[in-house]
Design a protein around this motif. Structure first.
Motif, short mmCIF file in Angstrom:
data_model
loop_
_atom_site.label_atom_id
_atom_site.label_comp_id
_atom_site.label_asym_id
_atom_site.label_seq_id
_atom_site.Cartn_x
_atom_site.Cartn_y
_atom_site.Cartn_z
N ARG A 1 -5.17 -3.25 4.96
CA ARG A 1 -5.65 -4.31 5.56
C ARG A 1 -6.91 -4.14 6.76
N LEU A 2 -7.77 -5.11 6.62
CA LEU A 2 -8.95 -5.00 7.54
C LEU A 2 -8.68 -5.88 8.82
N ASP A 3 -8.69 -5.62 10.05
CA ASP A 3 -8.44 -6.46 11.17
C ASP A 3 -9.86 -7.02 11.37
N SER B 1 -12.57 1.76 -0.65
CA SER B 1 -11.99 1.24 -1.74
C SER B 1 -10.68 0.67 -1.39
N LYS B 2 -9.87 1.13 -0.84
CA LYS B 2 -8.44 0.74 -0.63
C LYS B 2 -8.74 -0.71 0.10
N CYS B 3 -9.64 -0.88 1.15
CA CYS B 3 -9.85 -2.11 1.83
C CYS B 3 -10.27 -2.98 0.86
N GLU B 4 -11.21 -2.67 -0.13
CA GLU B 4 -11.62 -3.70 -0.95
C GLU B 4 -10.84 -4.23 -1.91
N ILE C 1 -2.38 -10.37 4.15
CA ILE C 1 -2.80 -9.44 3.25
C ILE C 1 -2.68 -9.90 1.76
N TYR C 2 -1.70 -10.76 1.68
CA TYR C 2 -1.27 -10.95 0.35
C TYR C 2 -1.55 -12.45 -0.03
N THR C 3 -2.37 -13.20 0.77
CA THR C 3 -2.51 -14.37 0.43
C THR C 3 -4.00 -14.54 -0.48
N GLN C 4 -4.11 -15.61 -1.03
CA GLN C 4 -5.52 -16.02 -1.86
C GLN C 4 -6.47 -15.94 -0.79
N GLN C 5 -6.39 -16.60 0.39
CA GLN C 5 -7.62 -16.66 1.39
C GLN C 5 -8.02 -15.00 1.73
N TYR C 6 -7.18 -14.26 1.93
CA TYR C 6 -7.30 -12.94 2.19
C TYR C 6 -8.28 -12.37 1.01
N GLU C 7 -7.67 -12.59 -0.21
CA GLU C 7 -8.22 -12.04 -1.38
C GLU C 7 -9.76 -12.38 -1.50
#
Length: 121
Positions: A70-72, A62-65, A24-30
């Motif tokens: 986290r989105l699975d 909004s929290k997901c975006e 959730i904290y990676t650049q890829q997830y972002e």
């Protein structure tokens, strides 16, 4: 063995290894979140409309975006369907973006070439 001592010992053992960054904290997830957000906006769908389509609240969307929730993988699939983005397109865009990130990181790591005496003369 006392349960609290066992948990403490287990915690310390886990701390000895290399810390793995949560996805959730990676650049890829972002990057994935950015692609989903842009696709939603391009489709002309508001967060409120997406929330209705996913049977969520606008606040959860909004929290997901923004990465607070986290989105699975299954949620990502549903999200894609709700905004009309083929999952394969999302995956392709993520792969292209990750490749660009890795290329940028690699170029920043390359040491500057040293000039030899012959090249200086």
């Amino acid at each position: 063995m006392d349960y609290s001592k066992f948990v403490g010992k287990l915690f310390r053992l886990c701390q000895l290894g290399r810390k793995v960054e949560k996805s959730i904290y990676t650049q890829q997830y972002e990057l994935m979140l950015e692609i989903l957000r842009n696709a939603r906006k391009t489709a002309g769908i508001s967060q409120a409309e997406l929330a209705l389509r996913l049977d969520l609240t606008q606040s959860k969307v909004s929290k997901c975006e923004v990465g607070e929730r986290r989105l699975d993988f299954i949620e990502v699939r549903e999200w894609c369907r709700a905004i009309g983005l083929p999952l394969t397109t999302l995956l392709d865009e993520i792969e292209v973006g990750i490749s660009r990130l890795e290329a940028m990181k690699a170029s920043l790591r390359k040491p500057a070439k040293k000039r030899t005496r012959k090249a200086q003369q």
